[in-house]
Design a protein around this motif. Structure first.
Motif, mmCIF file in Angstrom:
data_model
loop_
_atom_site.group_PDB
_atom_site.id
_atom_site.type_symbol
_atom_site.label_atom_id
_atom_site.label_comp_id
_atom_site.label_asym_id
_atom_site.label_seq_id
_atom_site.Cartn_x
_atom_site.Cartn_y
_atom_site.Cartn_z
ATOM 1 N N GLY A 1 -7.185 13.597 13.658
ATOM 2 C CA GLY A 1 -7.994 12.392 13.752
ATOM 3 C C GLY A 1 -9.056 12.322 12.672
ATOM 4 O O GLY A 1 -9.529 11.232 12.335
ATOM 5 N N TRP A 2 -9.418 13.488 12.111
ATOM 6 C CA TRP A 2 -10.351 13.459 10.988
ATOM 7 C C TRP A 2 -9.683 12.862 9.752
ATOM 8 O O TRP A 2 -10.307 12.122 8.980
ATOM 9 N N GLY A 3 -8.408 13.165 9.557
ATOM 10 C CA GLY A 3 -7.704 12.648 8.390
ATOM 11 C C GLY A 3 -7.499 11.146 8.467
ATOM 12 O O GLY A 3 -7.219 10.582 9.528
ATOM 13 N N ARG A 4 -7.644 10.493 7.316
ATOM 14 C CA ARG A 4 -7.514 9.043 7.224
ATOM 15 C C ARG A 4 -6.405 8.650 6.262
ATOM 16 O O ARG A 4 -6.087 9.374 5.321
ATOM 17 N N TRP A 5 -5.877 7.449 6.481
ATOM 18 C CA TRP A 5 -4.948 6.858 5.515
ATOM 19 C C TRP A 5 -5.711 6.495 4.252
ATOM 20 O O TRP A 5 -6.808 5.924 4.311
ATOM 21 N N VAL A 6 -5.143 6.831 3.092
ATOM 22 C CA VAL A 6 -5.798 6.512 1.822
ATOM 23 C C VAL A 6 -4.909 5.580 0.990
ATOM 24 O O VAL A 6 -3.803 5.951 0.615
ATOM 25 N N PRO A 7 -5.370 4.389 0.735
ATOM 26 C CA PRO A 7 -4.650 3.486 -0.178
ATOM 27 C C PRO A 7 -4.977 3.818 -1.625
ATOM 28 O O PRO A 7 -5.803 4.678 -1.918
ATOM 29 N N ARG A 8 -4.311 3.135 -2.534
ATOM 30 C CA ARG A 8 -4.568 3.361 -3.950
ATOM 31 C C ARG A 8 -5.981 2.993 -4.329
ATOM 32 O O ARG A 8 -6.543 2.011 -3.846
ATOM 33 N N VAL A 9 -6.542 3.774 -5.246
ATOM 34 C CA VAL A 9 -7.852 3.458 -5.832
ATOM 35 C C VAL A 9 -7.698 2.401 -6.908
ATOM 36 O O VAL A 9 -8.515 1.499 -7.052
ATOM 37 N N GLU A 10 -6.599 2.510 -7.664
ATOM 38 C CA GLU A 10 -6.383 1.600 -8.776
ATOM 39 C C GLU A 10 -6.227 0.158 -8.298
ATOM 40 O O GLU A 10 -5.902 -0.094 -7.150
ATOM 41 N N SER A 11 -6.443 -0.780 -9.220
ATOM 42 C CA SER A 11 -6.169 -2.173 -8.898
ATOM 43 C C SER A 11 -4.682 -2.350 -8.697
ATOM 44 O O SER A 11 -3.869 -1.604 -9.234
ATOM 45 N N GLN A 12 -4.307 -3.332 -7.911
ATOM 46 C CA GLN A 12 -2.921 -3.493 -7.501
ATOM 47 C C GLN A 12 -1.979 -3.541 -8.702
ATOM 48 O O GLN A 12 -2.106 -4.353 -9.596
ATOM 49 N N TYR B 1 -0.202 8.761 -8.547
ATOM 50 C CA TYR B 1 -0.044 7.904 -7.377
ATOM 51 C C TYR B 1 -1.282 7.076 -7.048
ATOM 52 O O TYR B 1 -1.432 6.566 -5.947
ATOM 53 N N GLY B 2 -2.181 6.935 -8.035
ATOM 54 C CA GLY B 2 -3.260 5.969 -7.912
ATOM 55 C C GLY B 2 -4.399 6.384 -7.010
ATOM 56 O O GLY B 2 -5.125 5.532 -6.494
ATOM 57 N N LEU B 3 -4.613 7.682 -6.817
ATOM 58 C CA LEU B 3 -5.690 8.173 -5.956
ATOM 59 C C LEU B 3 -6.868 8.757 -6.728
ATOM 60 O O LEU B 3 -7.912 9.028 -6.137
ATOM 61 N N TYR B 4 -6.722 8.979 -8.010
ATOM 62 C CA TYR B 4 -7.767 9.590 -8.838
ATOM 63 C C TYR B 4 -8.777 8.525 -9.247
ATOM 64 O O TYR B 4 -8.383 7.403 -9.552
ATOM 65 N N PRO B 5 -10.068 8.825 -9.268
ATOM 66 C CA PRO B 5 -10.731 10.112 -9.018
ATOM 67 C C PRO B 5 -11.233 10.307 -7.597
ATOM 68 O O PRO B 5 -11.971 11.238 -7.334
ATOM 69 N N ARG B 6 -10.814 9.414 -6.668
ATOM 70 C CA ARG B 6 -11.232 9.639 -5.284
ATOM 71 C C ARG B 6 -10.692 10.985 -4.798
ATOM 72 O O ARG B 6 -11.382 11.723 -4.095
ATOM 73 N N LYS B 7 -9.459 11.288 -5.158
ATOM 74 C CA LYS B 7 -8.820 12.553 -4.799
ATOM 75 C C LYS B 7 -8.463 13.318 -6.069
ATOM 76 O O LYS B 7 -8.340 12.757 -7.151
ATOM 77 N N GLY B 8 -8.301 14.637 -5.917
ATOM 78 C CA GLY B 8 -7.855 15.466 -7.036
ATOM 79 C C GLY B 8 -8.917 15.798 -8.044
ATOM 80 O O GLY B 8 -8.613 16.322 -9.120
ATOM 81 N N ALA B 9 -10.193 15.536 -7.717
ATOM 82 C CA ALA B 9 -11.262 15.727 -8.692
ATOM 83 C C ALA B 9 -12.482 16.356 -8.027
ATOM 84 O O ALA B 9 -12.701 16.209 -6.823
ATOM 85 N N GLY C 1 0.760 -1.235 0.000
ATOM 86 C CA GLY C 1 0.000 0.000 0.000
ATOM 87 C C GLY C 1 0.792 1.287 0.000
ATOM 88 O O GLY C 1 0.201 2.379 0.047
ATOM 89 N N ALA C 2 2.128 1.213 -0.037
ATOM 90 C CA ALA C 2 2.908 2.438 -0.208
ATOM 91 C C ALA C 2 2.556 3.045 -1.565
ATOM 92 O O ALA C 2 2.443 2.333 -2.563
ATOM 93 N N LEU C 3 2.383 4.365 -1.607
ATOM 94 C CA LEU C 3 1.988 5.002 -2.866
ATOM 95 C C LEU C 3 3.170 5.204 -3.804
ATOM 96 O O LEU C 3 2.984 5.366 -5.004
ATOM 97 N N TYR C 4 4.370 5.226 -3.267
ATOM 98 C CA TYR C 4 5.582 5.159 -4.090
ATOM 99 C C TYR C 4 6.735 4.732 -3.204
ATOM 100 O O TYR C 4 6.627 4.692 -1.972
ATOM 101 N N VAL C 5 7.833 4.400 -3.850
ATOM 102 C CA VAL C 5 9.075 4.078 -3.154
ATOM 103 C C VAL C 5 10.073 5.179 -3.474
ATOM 104 O O VAL C 5 10.309 5.488 -4.645
#
Length: 448
Positions: free
Chosen positions: A432-443, A360-368, A137-141
């Motif tokens: 505490g409102w902020g959450r960890w966000v994994p990638r939206v895209e398939s692995q 980084y695999g977050l669109y369209p959940r984020k950035g839209a 689940g790291a968004l990049y290395v």
């Protein structure tokens, strides 16, 4: 509906339109000219409504030396500045394995105001773990081609192995590109001469070292077909080199659009970051804006790496921490660029919000701003003029390199998943409102 943002000008990379934005259960429910009932209404007349900024490159030092920054203060600074998602990595407590990642996610529960993704480190001698931490689940290395911030540099042979491994799983690698042999030789020479003035920084972390490493990284990326991003491109020459060789995406940062190389001679450690500012003239800065406007630079991040005033003043320029605070000033600085005609507001949204989310695999959940996306957005007064100052900085740094600059464009309100988190320079939500966000895209798929 839970929330209605009424009468604002909604801006995406495709254009701007005056409309109402409706939120339900933390998601964008509709963008429409129709008036619907809602539990809460906000009049956004005369304001721009932008997607929340996705800052893909920040260091909140948490866990680590939290005297410089921690997640509660860094994420608060992000919220005040209009950033609703950050991607963070901490050099003092590197994430190398899937278990490291899980521990950090657990540790950060309750510590962030805004949503966050996490990056991992490529560690010399442990490169085989990079594909696994990406899968976890790291968004990049993140990789370094020179030893910096206590992270051991990788040889070009190491980078070849790293890129090959990540390419096999569709992983993304962000590379800090400076050539170790050239920076080490310059450092030895400058230290031997007894130099302790600010001017050692651009001579030590010199242009040739950056350009040699950039060329090598691009060649390796092309031949491994890895998804590689060049971190913090500092000058038109670096951007042009990366585009000429190809194989990578290009990140840059506000400091390369506003700060001049000679400032380090007057400000010393307060302009110590690497790669350093390269612009020698205002025309050099305009050339960076042109490359951003025309698409040669893919996106903007901050490389937010703060230190307090006292920490910057400890010892000589050699001992002072690298890095600048930036997460709360970036949107305002880019809005000022738009006000001056250096880029369109639509392009601003693309480079600050949409493209980093896509990469980084977050669109369209984020950035839209579209139905189904997280209701992360910023209300902006594009015409308001104000002066940036140390006193208004929320980060633990307590200072900004842009103090005294008069800019046009101010963040009025910031929302994360439909909740107001900052208003007029004040944080109004608890960590505490902020959450960890994994990638939206398939692995391993898409996003690049």
């Amino acid at each position: 509906m839970d929330l209605a943002i009424l009468g604002g000008t909604l801006v995406t990379s495709a254009g701007a339109v005056r409309a109402h934005l409706y939120v339900h259960h933390g998601r964008v429910a509709a963008l429409t000219s129709e008036r619907w009932p809602a539990r809460e209404e906000v009049d956004a007349s005369g304001l721009l409504v932008l997607p929340g900024v996705v800052d893909a490159h920040v260091h909140f030092m948490d866990p680590g030396d939290v005297s410089r920054e921690d997640f509660p203060t860094g994420s608060a600074a992000a919220a005040v500045g209009g950033t609703t998602t950050v991607i963070e990595h901490t050099h003092a407590s590197p994430v190398v394995t899937p278990e490291d990642l899980r521990r950090k996610v657990d540790y950060l529960r309750g510590r962030s105001v805004v949503d966050f993704g996490l990056a991992a480190h490529a560690w010399k001698g442990r490169l085989q773990e990079a594909p696994e931490v990406w899968r976890a689940g790291a968004l990049y290395v993140k990789a370094f081609s020179c030893t910096t911030h206590g992270v051991p540099g990788l040889s070009y042979a190491d980078l070849w192995d790293l890129f090959t491994g990540l390419a096999a799983v569709g992983g993304v690698c962000l590379v800090h590109a400076e050539d170790e042999s050239l920076t080490a030789e310059a450092e030895a020479r400058l230290r031997h001469s007894g130099r302790r003035d600010g001017g050692v920084v651009p001579e030590w972390r010199n242009r040739q070292a950056e350009q040699v490493a950039v060329a090598a990284v691009c060649v390796l990326a092309k031949h491994t077909t890895a998804r590689v991003v060049l971190a913090h491109a500092s000058s038109p020459e670096v951007v042009d080199l990366a585009r000429a060789v190809g194989g990578v995406r290009v990140e840059s940062c506000p400091q390369y659009f506003y700060l001049l190389e000679e400032e380090v001679e007057r400000h010393g450690a307060f302009r110590k970051f690497t790669p350093p500012a390269r612009a020698r003239t205002e025309q050099d800065l305009e050339e960076m804006w042109r490359r951003l406007r025309e698409g040669a630079i893919d996106y903007i991040a901050t490389d937010h790496a703060p230190a307090t005033r006292a920490q910057k003043e400890e010892g000589s320029v050699w001992e002072a921490h690298f890095g600048l605070p930036g997460v709360e000033t970036t949107l305002t600085l880019m809005l000022d660029g738009a006000a001056r005609g250096r880029l369109s507001v639509e392009r601003l949204v693309q480079v600050l919000c949409e493209t980093p989310a896509r990469v980084y695999g977050l669109y369209p959940r984020k950035g839209a701003l579209q139905p189904g996306s997280d209701a992360d957005f910023v209300l902006v007064d594009a015409e308001r003029e104000h002066v940036l100052s140390h006193e208004r900085i929320v980060s633990k740094a307590g200072w900004t390199p842009y103090a005294g600059m008069r800019v046009r464009g101010a963040v009025v309100r910031t929302y994360v998943r439909g909740r107001l988190v900052a208003e007029e320079g004040r944080v109004v939500a608890d960590p505490g409102w902020g959450r960890w966000v994994p990638r939206v895209e398939s692995q391993g798929g898409g996003g690049g």
